[in-house]
Every structure is written in C-alpha cells, then in structure tokens.
Write a protein that holds these residues in place. Structure first.
Motif, PDB file in Angstrom:
ATOM      1  N   GLY A  89       0.632  -1.227   0.163  1.00 42.47           N
ATOM      2  CA  GLY A  89      -0.080  -0.132   0.152  1.00 42.47           C
ATOM      3  C   GLY A  89       0.808   1.297   0.091  1.00 42.47           C
ATOM      4  N   ILE A  90       2.090   1.120  -0.230  1.00 42.13           N
ATOM      5  CA  ILE A  90       3.013   2.460  -0.194  1.00 42.13           C
ATOM      6  C   ILE A  90       3.106   3.167  -1.388  1.00 42.13           C
ATOM      7  N   ASP A  91       2.909   2.377  -2.661  1.00 38.98           N
ATOM      8  CA  ASP A  91       2.899   3.312  -3.654  1.00 38.98           C
ATOM      9  C   ASP A  91       2.001   2.367  -4.891  1.00 38.98           C
ATOM     10  N   ASP A  92       2.537   2.362  -6.158  1.00 36.34           N
ATOM     11  CA  ASP A  92       1.944   1.785  -7.200  1.00 36.34           C
ATOM     12  C   ASP A  92       1.271   0.388  -7.142  1.00 36.34           C
ATOM     13  N   ILE A  93      -0.034   0.216  -7.223  1.00 40.70           N
ATOM     14  CA  ILE A  93      -0.614  -1.110  -7.154  1.00 40.70           C
ATOM     15  C   ILE A  93       0.081  -2.286  -7.770  1.00 40.70           C
ATOM     16  N   HIS A  94       0.368  -2.067  -8.779  1.00 37.96           N
ATOM     17  CA  HIS A  94       1.103  -3.146  -9.606  1.00 37.96           C
ATOM     18  C   HIS A  94       2.487  -3.602  -8.875  1.00 37.96           C
ATOM     19  N   LYS A  95       2.960  -2.489  -8.495  1.00 38.43           N
ATOM     20  CA  LYS A  95       4.454  -2.953  -7.437  1.00 38.43           C
ATOM     21  C   LYS A  95       3.957  -3.986  -6.465  1.00 38.43           C
ATOM     22  N   ASP A  96       2.904  -3.481  -5.723  1.00 42.71           N
ATOM     23  CA  ASP A  96       2.423  -4.491  -4.676  1.00 42.71           C
ATOM     24  C   ASP A  96       2.167  -5.865  -5.259  1.00 42.71           C
ATOM     25  N   ILE A  97       1.335  -6.051  -6.194  1.00 44.93           N
ATOM     26  CA  ILE A  97       1.378  -7.366  -7.015  1.00 44.93           C
ATOM     27  C   ILE A  97       2.664  -7.922  -7.193  1.00 44.93           C
ATOM     28  N   GLU A  98       3.645  -7.154  -7.556  1.00 49.69           N
ATOM     29  CA  GLU A  98       5.047  -7.770  -7.910  1.00 49.69           C
ATOM     30  C   GLU A  98       5.627  -8.034  -6.616  1.00 49.69           C
ATOM     31  N   ARG A  99       5.438  -7.470  -5.539  1.00 52.06           N
ATOM     32  CA  ARG A  99       5.770  -7.838  -4.245  1.00 52.06           C
ATOM     33  C   ARG A  99       5.606  -9.071  -3.792  1.00 52.06           C
ATOM     34  N   ILE A 100       4.186  -9.424  -3.903  1.00 50.53           N
ATOM     35  CA  ILE A 100       3.412 -10.549  -3.447  1.00 50.53           C
ATOM     36  C   ILE A 100       4.160 -11.759  -4.386  1.00 50.53           C
ATOM     37  N   SER A 101       4.285 -11.433  -5.741  1.00 53.41           N
ATOM     38  CA  SER A 101       4.440 -12.622  -6.526  1.00 53.41           C
ATOM     39  C   SER A 101       6.118 -12.915  -6.254  1.00 53.41           C
ATOM     40  N   GLU A 102       6.752 -11.942  -5.811  1.00 51.12           N
ATOM     41  CA  GLU A 102       8.143 -12.309  -5.520  1.00 51.12           C
ATOM     42  C   GLU A 102       8.408 -13.150  -4.351  1.00 51.12           C
ATOM     43  N   ILE A 103       7.650 -12.536  -3.435  1.00 49.80           N
ATOM     44  CA  ILE A 103       7.734 -13.263  -2.041  1.00 49.80           C
ATOM     45  C   ILE A 103       7.317 -14.853  -2.319  1.00 49.80           C
ATOM     46  N   ARG A 104       5.912 -15.183  -3.040  1.00 47.82           N
ATOM     47  CA  ARG A 104       5.466 -16.423  -2.980  1.00 47.82           C
ATOM     48  C   ARG A 104       6.369 -17.263  -3.756  1.00 47.82           C
ATOM     49  N   LYS A 105       7.137 -16.619  -4.996  1.00 48.60           N
ATOM     50  CA  LYS A 105       8.213 -17.340  -5.634  1.00 48.60           C
ATOM     51  C   LYS A 105       9.351 -18.005  -4.883  1.00 48.60           C
ATOM     52  N   ARG A 106       9.619 -17.249  -3.826  1.00 47.54           N
ATOM     53  CA  ARG A 106      10.505 -17.409  -2.925  1.00 47.54           C
ATOM     54  C   ARG A 106      10.528 -18.428  -1.784  1.00 47.54           C
ATOM     55  N   ILE A 107       9.099 -18.340  -1.167  1.00 48.58           N
ATOM     56  CA  ILE A 107       8.768 -19.196  -0.199  1.00 48.58           C
ATOM     57  C   ILE A 107       8.071 -20.338  -0.561  1.00 48.58           C
ATOM     58  N   GLY A 108       7.445 -20.551  -1.508  1.00 48.05           N
ATOM     59  CA  GLY A 108       6.757 -21.596  -2.054  1.00 48.05           C
ATOM     60  C   GLY A 108       5.499 -21.592  -1.547  1.00 48.05           C
ATOM     61  N   ASN A 109       4.614 -22.624  -1.555  1.00 45.17           N
ATOM     62  CA  ASN A 109       3.153 -22.513  -1.453  1.00 45.17           C
ATOM     63  C   ASN A 109       2.783 -23.107  -0.119  1.00 45.17           C
ATOM     64  N   ASP A 110       3.610 -23.560   0.614  1.00 47.46           N
ATOM     65  CA  ASP A 110       3.377 -23.812   2.124  1.00 47.46           C
ATOM     66  C   ASP A 110       3.100 -22.856   3.140  1.00 47.46           C
ATOM     67  N   ILE A 111       3.651 -21.768   2.990  1.00 45.71           N
ATOM     68  CA  ILE A 111       3.478 -20.855   4.020  1.00 45.71           C
ATOM     69  C   ILE A 111       2.208 -19.729   3.497  1.00 45.71           C
ATOM     70  N   LYS A 112       1.548 -19.373   4.715  1.00 45.58           N
ATOM     71  CA  LYS A 112       0.562 -18.544   4.647  1.00 45.58           C
ATOM     72  C   LYS A 112       0.869 -17.162   4.513  1.00 45.58           C
ATOM     73  N   ILE A 113       0.120 -16.233   3.571  1.00 48.10           N
ATOM     74  CA  ILE A 113       0.565 -15.136   3.461  1.00 48.10           C
ATOM     75  C   ILE A 113      -0.775 -14.055   3.678  1.00 48.10           C
ATOM     76  N   ARG A 114      -0.348 -13.181   4.580  1.00 48.90           N
ATOM     77  CA  ARG A 114      -1.762 -12.334   4.989  1.00 48.90           C
ATOM     78  C   ARG A 114      -0.982 -10.799   4.365  1.00 48.90           C
ATOM     79  N   LEU A 115      -1.766 -10.075   3.704  1.00 47.75           N
ATOM     80  CA  LEU A 115      -1.522  -8.821   3.143  1.00 47.75           C
ATOM     81  C   LEU A 115      -2.137  -7.530   4.129  1.00 47.75           C
TER      82      LEU A 115
END
Length: 365
Positions: free
Chosen positions: A164-190
C-alpha cells in the motif's frame, strides 16, 4: 485492593531492522510503561506505545492523560469493584485509547494476581499456546523476498506482508516475488494499512487470486473512515477482508457487522482502550459469526503479554500478530509470556507474570 499509586515512565528500544508500512517508518520502539500499586502490595503492569498515525496518541499525550486525568480519578478506588473502575476509566475522557489501554492492562494484571492465576485463565482460559505471524516490511520486491525467506528459515509459517505504499502493480509484484521465494506451504496475509482506494483494492486482490498467489486475507485495504469502500471491496472479492483501523470501539464493530463491511475484525488493545472493551468487540463479532485476530502496535512484551493473554482466553480469536518483541534489539522485560520461534506460551505465574521493566524503578514518576 485499593489503588494507592499510578506511576509512568518512558522506555525506548532500537529495532533490529526499520519497520515500514504505508503509514510510517519506525527505527525505535518507544512506549510509556505504567505501574499500578495497591495497598495489599500487588503491582500491575501496562504499556502504551505512541502510534500517532493510527490512534493519534503521542508519548506526551499518553503521559498527560494518565498523570493528570486517570491517576487522580482512579486513586483510592477498589480494583475488585472492577466494573466501577473500568466504567470510570472510559467515562472520564474521550479517545486517548492508548493511555486507557495501558491502565486497563495493569488493572487486569492486578485482578488475575488477586485470584492467583495467569491472566488468560482469569479471562476464560481457552488455550495456553499461540502461533504468531511475522511481519515483512514494505520495501523493494527483492528485499521483501529475501526478508520472507529469512523469516521462514527462522521457523515462521505465517507471514504478514505490508503493502500500500505506492503503485498497485508494484504491490502485486511484491507478493509474486515473495510467493516465488517461499513456495506454497507458507500462509501470506496482506496489510495495506489504508494504502489503497476501493477500485485499486478490488483489482489487486482479484488479480492476485487469478495469479494463484495464495493470499489468506487482506487487512484494511482502504481508509479507516471509508466503511462504504470497505464493504465494496468485501462484496467484490473472494479473498477474506479484515477491518483493522476501521474498528476502535464496540460501536465501530457493530457498524462493520450490521453492514457486513468486512469478513474479519482485528482487535488491538491500543485501539479499543484495553481488554475491557476488546471483550465487548469480540462478543459482538462472535455472535455474528465473524472471527477475530488480535494484533498489536510495536510494543515490548508488556503490551504483547496483555494482548496474548486476551487472545489465548477466547475461542473466537483465531489469528495472532504478536511479533514485535522479536523485532527489538533488546528485551528489557523480566517475566511474562515466552517465545519459542513462532510459538508463544502463556506463563504459569499469576497475572501477566511480569516482575520488572528496565533497570531503574526510580525512573517512574
């Protein structure tokens, strides 16, 4: 159990890493520590951090409210007549929820000590162990990805990711990067901390769902006062939406529930003014079939112990955000609940189990 003295002192503890959200950047955890001393020799502990961008409370206003209004009003009262005490605490001044929360914690600490049981048992005793998430501050996607991996390697299975700090597309990129790094077994809350407008929120949340990024929930996507916008986001997305800054009081919670503006509610003692009102919020939510999370500001184990004891006592509180003491370079609190990586265990000593905060008792005013 007559209140003889109410004392305050300020503390400041550096953070291991700057804490960044859409609302602020913090490098040092500051707070007012409160002690209430009774005629039977018992002492209760409480804490209030200044969170001006959320509660409007500063160190100065917290100390002023306690020393000049709350202390003279409550001194001489019998804590065992707690309904009288809490009603007076919330009647003598409006807002000032952080100051009220610190005093409320100390009062509940005393009540549980009087009964010789840990606070979570005094409040209901649903469970004695919790799992906390860990917060990923908002930064560049690559840095957030690295931080997420570090926290997962440290044993955390739930990450609360700030956006929520800047461009909405950048936020999507942030979550995509995190999910790619940690795999699918970790819960993500925004947690957007009010950083999106309703249309952007709907776009981003639905886009992330389409990308199968596995977002468990989204916390406070829009401005705190925008109840209509919050409802629009809730109605337009499948991902559960949690109200945080929109809910300070039982009255706020009732409005959220009546209009079904959110799927979940985040209860924080600094917003509610303490456990007494937090219990009312939780009861309303539970009656409506809405689960709650208990969160916190950047606090030491004094404030977090109180929040954790409240959360552990209630079946309807199903999510826990108590990572801030782990972010501090130093633990200045003796006693209280115990961390083991992502697990929190309630202590067996009465009340909050806290025996002292900092080194210098004479620093209390």
């Amino acid at each position: 159990m007559i209140i003889e003295k109410i004392k305050t002192k300020r503390i400041a503890v550096p953070l291991r890493k700057p804490f960044k959200t859409a609302l602020r950047t913090l490098e040092t955890a500051e707070a007012v520590i409160v002690t209430i001393h009774c005629d039977n020799g018992l002492t209760g502990f409480g804490e209030a951090p200044p969170t001006i961008v959320v509660t409007g409370d500063s160190l100065e206003s917290i100390e002023g409210a306690i020393q000049h209004t709350i202390r003279p009003a409550l001194t001489g009262m019998d804590v065992t007549n707690f309904e009288q005490v809490f009603q007076k605490l919330h009647r003598i001044l409006v807002r000032n929820t952080s100051a009220k929360a610190a005093v409320d914690m100390a009062l509940f600490d005393l009540l549980a000590k009087k009964m010789n049981v840990p606070l979570y048992q005094y409040l209901g005793g649903y469970q004695n162990e919790l799992e906390t998430d860990y917060t990923v501050s908002v930064n560049a996607p690559e840095e957030m990805g690295e931080d997420a991996v570090e926290y997962v390697n440290d044993g955390f299975t739930v990450l609360k990711v700030k956006v929520g700090i800047d461009d909405i597309h950048k936020d999507i990129e942030r979550i995509s990067e995190i999910r790619k790094r940690i795999g699918n077994d970790i819960k993500i809350r925004l947690d957007a901390n009010q950083g999106w407008n309703p249309k952007d929120a709907v776009f981003a949340i639905n886009k992330m769902a389409d990308m199968d990024l596995g977002v468990e929930l989204v916390e406070q996507p829009v401005k705190a006062y925008d109840f209509e916008g919050l409802k629009m986001v809730t109605d337009s997305t499948i991902t559960p939406i949690m109200a945080d800054e929109s809910v300070f009081s039982p009255e706020d919670a009732l409005r959220i529930i009546t209009n079904r503006c959110a799927d979940l509610i985040n209860i924080k003692l600094m917003k509610s003014g303490g456990i007494y009102k937090a219990e009312a919020i939780n009861r309303l939510a539970e009656a409506a079939g809405i689960e709650c999370m208990t969160g916190s500001m950047i606090e030491t184990r004094v404030g977090i112990s109180a929040a954790a004891h409240f959360a552990a006592s209630k079946k309807n509180v199903t999510r826990f955000d108590f990572d801030s003491p782990l972010m501090l370079k130093e633990d200045i609190v003796n006693g209280g609940m115990v961390y083991s990586k992502n697990k929190i265990t309630m202590q067996t000593e009465p009340g909050l189990g806290i025996t002292s905060v900092g080194e210098f008792e004479e620093a209390y005013k």
